[in-house]
Design a protein around this motif. Structure first.
Motif, PDB file in Angstrom:
ATOM      1  N   LEU A 104       0.823  -1.310  -0.082  1.00 15.58           N
ATOM      2  CA  LEU A 104      -0.150   0.053   0.079  1.00 15.58           C
ATOM      3  C   LEU A 104       0.888   1.405   0.071  1.00 15.58           C
ATOM      4  CD1 LEU A 104      -2.731  -1.150   2.636  1.00 15.58           C
ATOM      5  CD2 LEU A 104      -2.849  -1.384  -0.175  1.00 15.58           C
ATOM      6  N   ASP A 105       0.859   1.993  -1.003  1.00 17.41           N
ATOM      7  CA  ASP A 105       1.504   3.526  -1.337  1.00 17.41           C
ATOM      8  C   ASP A 105       0.713   4.252  -0.314  1.00 17.41           C
ATOM      9  OD1 ASP A 105       3.170   5.539  -2.399  1.00 17.41           O
ATOM     10  OD2 ASP A 105       3.377   4.349  -3.954  1.00 17.41           O
ATOM     11  N   LEU A 106       1.209   5.630  -0.526  1.00 18.80           N
ATOM     12  CA  LEU A 106       0.938   6.823   0.516  1.00 18.80           C
ATOM     13  C   LEU A 106      -0.616   6.986   0.615  1.00 18.80           C
ATOM     14  CD1 LEU A 106       0.015   8.951  -1.714  1.00 18.80           C
ATOM     15  CD2 LEU A 106       2.641   9.485  -1.576  1.00 18.80           C
ATOM     16  N   TYR A 107      -1.734   6.400  -0.255  1.00 22.62           N
ATOM     17  CA  TYR A 107      -3.105   6.417   0.042  1.00 22.62           C
ATOM     18  C   TYR A 107      -3.603   5.904   1.288  1.00 22.62           C
ATOM     19  CZ  TYR A 107      -3.122   8.289  -4.918  1.00 22.62           C
ATOM     20  OH  TYR A 107      -2.664   9.008  -5.769  1.00 22.62           O
ATOM     21  N   TRP A 108      -2.947   5.058   1.915  1.00 16.13           N
ATOM     22  CA  TRP A 108      -3.407   4.427   3.080  1.00 16.13           C
ATOM     23  C   TRP A 108      -3.603   5.546   4.164  1.00 16.13           C
ATOM     24  CZ3 TRP A 108      -1.061   3.993   7.917  1.00 16.13           C
ATOM     25  CH2 TRP A 108       0.242   4.283   8.228  1.00 16.13           C
ATOM     26  N   PHE A 109      -2.750   6.602   4.126  1.00 10.44           N
ATOM     27  CA  PHE A 109      -2.790   7.380   5.183  1.00 10.44           C
ATOM     28  C   PHE A 109      -3.332   8.798   4.617  1.00 10.44           C
ATOM     29  CE2 PHE A 109       1.711   7.687   3.887  1.00 10.44           C
ATOM     30  CZ  PHE A 109       1.709   8.857   3.294  1.00 10.44           C
ATOM     31  N   GLY A 110      -3.836   9.014   3.534  1.00  4.53           N
ATOM     32  CA  GLY A 110      -4.477  10.271   2.998  1.00  4.53           C
ATOM     33  C   GLY A 110      -5.135  10.112   1.678  1.00  4.53           C
ATOM     34  N   PRO A 111      -6.093  10.799   1.286  1.00  3.18           N
ATOM     35  CA  PRO A 111      -6.804  10.870  -0.005  1.00  3.18           C
ATOM     36  C   PRO A 111      -6.068  11.444  -1.146  1.00  3.18           C
ATOM     37  CG  PRO A 111      -7.775  12.679   1.283  1.00  3.18           C
ATOM     38  CD  PRO A 111      -6.678  12.075   2.088  1.00  3.18           C
ATOM     39  N   ASP A 112      -4.982  12.255  -1.056  1.00  5.99           N
ATOM     40  CA  ASP A 112      -4.356  13.068  -2.081  1.00  5.99           C
ATOM     41  C   ASP A 112      -2.874  12.661  -1.922  1.00  5.99           C
ATOM     42  OD1 ASP A 112      -6.705  14.279  -2.751  1.00  5.99           O
ATOM     43  OD2 ASP A 112      -6.469  15.396  -1.000  1.00  5.99           O
ATOM     44  N   ILE A 113      -2.199  12.909  -3.077  1.00  4.79           N
ATOM     45  CA  ILE A 113      -0.378  12.591  -2.991  1.00  4.79           C
ATOM     46  C   ILE A 113       0.112  13.899  -2.001  1.00  4.79           C
ATOM     47  CG2 ILE A 113       1.628  12.871  -4.473  1.00  4.79           C
ATOM     48  CD1 ILE A 113      -0.220  11.876  -6.768  1.00  4.79           C
ATOM     49  N   LYS A 114      -0.243  15.209  -2.086  1.00  2.00           N
ATOM     50  CA  LYS A 114       0.397  16.037  -1.223  1.00  2.00           C
ATOM     51  C   LYS A 114      -0.484  16.261  -0.090  1.00  2.00           C
ATOM     52  CE  LYS A 114       2.222  18.257  -5.521  1.00  2.00           C
ATOM     53  NZ  LYS A 114       2.347  19.312  -6.354  1.00  2.00           N
ATOM     54  N   GLY A 115       0.219  17.037   1.069  1.00  2.00           N
ATOM     55  CA  GLY A 115      -0.309  17.474   2.170  1.00  2.00           C
ATOM     56  C   GLY A 115      -0.628  16.421   3.409  1.00  2.00           C
ATOM     57  N   HIS A 116      -0.421  15.079   3.191  1.00  2.00           N
ATOM     58  CA  HIS A 116      -0.900  14.171   4.186  1.00  2.00           C
ATOM     59  C   HIS A 116       0.334  13.190   4.651  1.00  2.00           C
ATOM     60  CE1 HIS A 116      -4.876  15.009   3.482  1.00  2.00           C
ATOM     61  NE2 HIS A 116      -4.596  14.945   2.181  1.00  2.00           N
ATOM     62  N   MET A 117       1.505  13.470   4.095  1.00  2.00           N
ATOM     63  CA  MET A 117       2.673  12.702   4.377  1.00  2.00           C
ATOM     64  C   MET A 117       3.181  12.929   5.878  1.00  2.00           C
ATOM     65  SD  MET A 117       6.299  12.173   2.207  1.00  2.00           S
ATOM     66  CE  MET A 117       5.505  11.759   0.892  1.00  2.00           C
ATOM     67  N   GLY A 118       3.334  11.981   6.723  1.00  2.00           N
ATOM     68  CA  GLY A 118       3.471  12.099   8.252  1.00  2.00           C
ATOM     69  C   GLY A 118       2.289  11.980   8.981  1.00  2.00           C
ATOM     70  N   ASN A 119       1.128  11.455   8.413  1.00  3.02           N
ATOM     71  CA  ASN A 119       0.016  11.185   9.091  1.00  3.02           C
ATOM     72  C   ASN A 119       0.451   9.941   9.997  1.00  3.02           C
ATOM     73  OD1 ASN A 119      -1.281  13.424   8.258  1.00  3.02           O
ATOM     74  ND2 ASN A 119      -2.723  12.320   7.001  1.00  3.02           N
ATOM     75  N   LEU A 120       0.753   8.848   9.472  1.00  5.13           N
ATOM     76  CA  LEU A 120       1.396   7.795   9.757  1.00  5.13           C
ATOM     77  C   LEU A 120       0.177   6.823  10.694  1.00  5.13           C
ATOM     78  CD1 LEU A 120       4.717   9.022  11.573  1.00  5.13           C
ATOM     79  CD2 LEU A 120       4.329   7.339   9.355  1.00  5.13           C
ATOM     80  N   GLN A 121      -1.107   7.173  10.109  1.00  4.97           N
ATOM     81  CA  GLN A 121      -2.386   6.467  10.595  1.00  4.97           C
ATOM     82  C   GLN A 121      -3.383   6.191   9.624  1.00  4.97           C
ATOM     83  OE1 GLN A 121      -3.637   8.951  14.025  1.00  4.97           O
ATOM     84  NE2 GLN A 121      -2.373   7.696  15.583  1.00  4.97           N
ATOM     85  N   TRP A 122      -4.157   5.357   9.576  1.00  6.32           N
ATOM     86  CA  TRP A 122      -5.115   4.975   8.457  1.00  6.32           C
ATOM     87  C   TRP A 122      -5.897   6.089   8.111  1.00  6.32           C
ATOM     88  CZ3 TRP A 122      -4.132   0.576   5.459  1.00  6.32           C
ATOM     89  CH2 TRP A 122      -3.742  -0.295   6.106  1.00  6.32           C
ATOM     90  N   ASP A 123      -6.159   6.128   7.004  1.00  3.98           N
ATOM     91  CA  ASP A 123      -7.140   7.311   6.520  1.00  3.98           C
ATOM     92  C   ASP A 123      -8.618   6.446   6.841  1.00  3.98           C
ATOM     93  OD1 ASP A 123      -9.086   8.772   5.347  1.00  3.98           O
ATOM     94  OD2 ASP A 123      -8.026   9.276   3.538  1.00  3.98           O
ATOM     95  N   LYS A 124      -9.271   6.572   7.614  1.00  2.00           N
ATOM     96  CA  LYS A 124     -10.680   5.869   7.812  1.00  2.00           C
ATOM     97  C   LYS A 124     -11.534   6.145   6.876  1.00  2.00           C
ATOM     98  CE  LYS A 124      -9.045   3.268  11.264  1.00  2.00           C
ATOM     99  NZ  LYS A 124      -9.615   3.170  12.726  1.00  2.00           N
ATOM    100  N   ASN A 125     -11.691   7.056   6.068  1.00  2.00           N
ATOM    101  CA  ASN A 125     -12.634   7.416   5.302  1.00  2.00           C
ATOM    102  C   ASN A 125     -12.385   6.299   3.875  1.00  2.00           C
ATOM    103  OD1 ASN A 125     -13.886   9.499   6.450  1.00  2.00           O
ATOM    104  ND2 ASN A 125     -12.011  10.876   5.680  1.00  2.00           N
ATOM    105  N   THR A 126     -11.328   5.932   3.650  1.00  2.00           N
ATOM    106  CA  THR A 126     -11.032   5.075   2.473  1.00  2.00           C
ATOM    107  C   THR A 126     -10.544   3.735   3.099  1.00  2.00           C
ATOM    108  OG1 THR A 126      -8.698   5.930   2.269  1.00  2.00           O
ATOM    109  CG2 THR A 126     -10.595   6.904   0.807  1.00  2.00           C
TER     110      THR A 126
END
Length: 823
Positions: free
Chosen positions: A298-320
């Motif tokens: 799983l690439d960076l969409y596991w923690f954010g809906p977009d390529i930019k702006g979410h790196m560093g969340n380090l937790q699941w994006d529960k919406n997706t």
């Protein structure tokens, strides 16, 4: 000036053991005094008014050479393993004459000129290499200079697309991404400050700083290493063959721990799966299409809906990904592991920015606060992986994800992709700048993940995929890849060169994004098929790409899917052979992908069109469209076409001028030859490695009368325990073939044990090259029936000879020992 025999590794923790180490004044001394050197001492220390020189024997064929000068800041060694610092001491000798000292281990000697302190290295009385001006240090630059011989060729520098012989090139030593590269690159993701010479030595510079490796570019007869800071030390290894050099060098930089067996399976990977639903549907499609699969990345969409702006969340994006633990369990139930991407950048817009700042987890600016900067993904800070408190903060996220069932880690952008040079500070026991520590950032990150994962799950092998590191990073289980290669024929062409160059210095799992990663507007089925075919014979089988063109075979046309399916299944059938290569690498340091000159001292090192996969296979990827006939350089011996058993002979012993042959290929075949005398164990077809059954094997033996005796060892264990090698919790299945007028004898013996090891193994031997009627087959001294094909299928112990294919099949059961005699 004075000389001392010491062991620098033991001066702190074991200093008591060396209170008797000999002190030798460099004023004239007689030989009798020098010969009284304590034999356990493994280092020579020389002091002068300007420098301190220490030469330490690390093994019988390897020295570490370190210089210290007043005012020259030193950093710790990153290249040397902890194990080499704790091992039993190497026997050394010291002698002198009027002009020089000679310090020797069993297979290497250093001759130190008394006037200049310049060092020359010898093996068996033959000069390997000499320091030219040797060590130098200025306010902003430090390094070493060596004299090159006229006919010398040198590999090295790590990931570059420059050809196998790197002489004549000046290469930046600064790990840096090269997006969309093809057939030329002088600077890439994973540089190595090291060379290996046709004069049968390797030198690795144990320096983490930004610099250059100049191999006869600025001055044609000089090898120059230069850096803006870092440790002033190098490692030199020698050997009679390249294989010996690799073993000796990796012995001190560290051997790769065994990966989990599932790491050798097939991966579903792209940039990237955008939801839990898409992930599950993709994996299910592999099952529907009967294509084996072991992992989903799983690439960076596991923690954010977009390529930019979410790196560093380090937790699941529960919406997706609303139920990640349920998803992971579902995947695991089907034999599929979950691997997550992480990056060391914490964006100021991420959900963890405030936490990172509060916990001092980020590298600092000169003013003391977090150093912020902009790059493609947004405004960011960089995790200080050198600081233990920052590691604690970073690791908490890994530990939580591990508890959810995540099986492996993909560390991306770890060069780091953007890294301010002298305006960022890391803490490594003292403050260091980005420029001083840049090339070991990925190394330190891998070390952090490996050591903490091992502590968290001590009975399991970590899976750590990263694209950047340093000399010795392999000892932390790193699985590197060759970066964002262009999705075109030009991107496929350099992949063998890249993997071979890295493998020769210990990075045996270097592999490519199968199919190519970057760009591509229209799907090219031929390119895709050829890349996927090559992947069968590289360390990791992982198609990966930007998702404008699907990297997974399940989303392509039926004809492409059918061809690729057979090659993925072949990859799984080869699991016993491939896993044994992993074992051999972990035991000895020998690479899995091997240059054709590995077991020689040949000066012909420029072949990167073909390579050995282990010792049995000679592979030549097809890197141009429309190819139906391939010219191959045939090494000495007798070789079988893997697909149809056609034979090719090169009875010359001349390694320098291999015989050239022409091999016909279709789109369903890759040029692959098997050396006569080879054993190749294969497994039954399976959907994932969890279904692997080592008690039911097909063992192919390639027979030719020219090979009168040969041996092979297959390794087997539970595929996951971290202590398999250390505690000898594994089995070897030793095969031996002997050919004589009495017939062909195949002996098989099982040695060792591990928990749940098979009590017996059903083996079908397939003997290739049997061109005469078989009169009798004996199994453990008893004759077995030679049946026709139909009856053989239904039998438990019998033989069948196919006159058309010239293959003999024999079914037998192996318990502890098995003897076959074919007359």
């Amino acid at each position: 000036m004075r000389a001392t025999i010491i062991n620098p590794f033991y001066t702190s923790v074991k200093s008591v053991c060396f209170t008797f180490c000999l002190l030798v004044l460099l004023a004239p001394l007689n030989a009798a005094e020098l010969l009284s050197t304590e034999k356990r001492a493994q280092a020579l220390h020389i002091s002068s008014e300007k420098i301190e020189l220490t030469i330490t024997a690390l093994n019988d064929s390897t020295f570490e050479v370190s210089y210290e000068a007043d005012g020259v800041k030193q950093l710790p060694s990153f290249a040397l393993s902890e194990e080499v610092k704790q091992r039993d001491l190497i026997v050394t000798e010291l002698s002198q004459n009027e002009k020089a000292f000679t310090f020797s281990a069993k297979n290497i000697s250093a001759v130190i000129n008394k006037d200049s302190l310049g060092v020359s290295f010898y093996r068996d009385g033959k000069l390997l290499v000499s320091e030219e001006a040797g060590f130098f240090a200025h306010d902003t630059l430090r390094g070493f200079r060596f004299a090159l011989q006229d006919d010398e060729k040198l590999m090295g520098g790590g990931q570059r697309v420059l050809g196998m012989d790197r002489r004549g090139h000046r290469m930046p030593l600064y790990n840096r991404a090269h997006y969309g590269y093809t057939t030329e690159s002088s600077q890439m993701y994973y540089s190595l400050p090291a060379v290996m010479s046709t004069n049968m030595y390797a030198i690795g510079f144990d320096n983490s700083a930004s610099g250059f490796l100049d191999i006869g570019h600025t001055e044609s007869d000089v090898l120059q290493f230069e850096a803006v800071g870092g440790r002033t030390s190098y490692i030199i290894s020698s050997g009679e063959t390249y294989a010996e050099i690799v073993k000796n060098f990796v012995d001190v930089t560290g051997k790769q721990p065994l990966p989990p067996r599932w790491a050798l399976g097939n991966y579903a990977s792209r940039f990237g799966y955008k939801s839990q639903k898409q992930t599950l549907e993709t994996v299910e499609q592999f099952r529907k299409d009967d294509i084996p699969l072991d992992a989903v990345v799983l690439d960076l969409y596991w923690f954010g809906p977009d390529i930019k702006g979410h790196m560093g969340n380090l937790q699941w994006d529960k919406n997706t990904f609303p139920q990640p633990e349920k998803m992971i369990k579902t995947l695991k139930k089907n034999g599929v592991k979950t691997i997550l991407i992480t990056e060391p950048f914490i964006l100021s817009t991420s959900t963890q920015w405030d936490s990172a700042v509060e916990n001092d987890a980020l590298a600092r600016s000169l003013g003391g606060g977090p150093r912020r900067f902009d790059f493609y993904f947004g405004n960011t800070g960089l995790v200080d992986v050198f600081d233990e408190a920052a590691q604690d903060w970073f690791w908490d996220f890994y530990a939580a994800l591990d508890q959810q069932g995540v099986a492996g880690w993909w560390g991306d952008l770890g060069e780091p992709e953007v890294h301010p040079g002298d305006s960022i500070h890391h803490f490594n026991g003292d403050k260091v700048t980005g420029d001083e520590i840049h090339n070991v950032y990925g190394h330190q990150w891998a070390k952090m993940v490996y050591e903490r994962q091992t502590k968290l799950t001590p009975n399991e092998r970590p899976f750590i995929m990263m694209r950047s590191g340093f000399l010795g990073t392999q000892r932390y289980g790193i699985i590197p890849w060759t970066g964002d290669v262009s999705r075109e024929w030009g991107g496929l062409k350099p992949q063998v060169e890249l993997s071979l160059q890295m493998s020769m210095f210990g990075l045996a799992y270097t592999h490519s994004d199968l199919g190519g990663f970057a760009g591509g507007e229209v799907f090219d089925p031929e390119l895709y098929i050829r890349w996927m075919q090559y992947g069968v014979f590289q360390p990791v089988y992982r198609p990966h790409a930007q998702d404008n063109i699907a990297p997974e075979p399940v989303f392509h046309d039926q004809a492409t899917k059918d061809i690729v399916r057979e090659f993925v299944k072949l990859r799984y059938r080869l699991l016993p052979y491939n896993y044994s290569l992993s074992f051999e690498n972990s035991l000895s340091g020998l690479p899995m992908m091997r240059p054709t000159f590995l077991h020689s001292a040949s000066s012909d090192i420029e072949n990167s069109t073909s390579y050995f996969w282990g010792d049995a296979f000679l592979v030549q990827p097809i890197t141009d469209p429309g190819v139906t006939n391939v010219k191959m350089k045939l090494p000495p011996g007798v070789w079988f076409n893997f697909w149809n058993d056609s034979r090719y002979k090169n009875l010359s012993d001349d390694q320098e001028t291999p015989l050239e042959i022409e091999v016909s290929v279709s789109l369903k075949e890759l040029p692959v030859l098997v050396k006569a005398g080879s054993f190749i164990p294969m497994a039954k077809d399976i959907q994932s490695t969890e279904a692997y059954d080592p008690s039911d094997l097909t063992v192919h033996y390639y027979h030719d009368p020219s090979v009168t005796q040969t041996t092979y060892t297959m390794y087997d264990d539970d595929g996951q325990s971290a202590d398999s090698i250390k505690q000898a919790n594994y089995q070897t299945i030793d095969f031996q073939a002997m050919s004589s007028d009495a017939g062909l004898q195949l002996d098989t013996q099982v040695k060792g044990s591990f928990a749940d090891a098979p009590k017996s193994r059903d083996i079908t031997f397939v003997v290739h090259g049997v061109n005469e009627i078989v009169s009798e087959v004996l199994v453990n001294g008893s004759a077995v029936k030679v049946l026709d094909a139909k009856a053989f299928v239904k039998s438990h112990q019998a033989a069948y000879w196919n006159e058309k294919t010239q293959q003999l099949r024999v079914k037998a059961r192996l318990e502890s020992r098995l003897e076959l005699l074919i007359k």
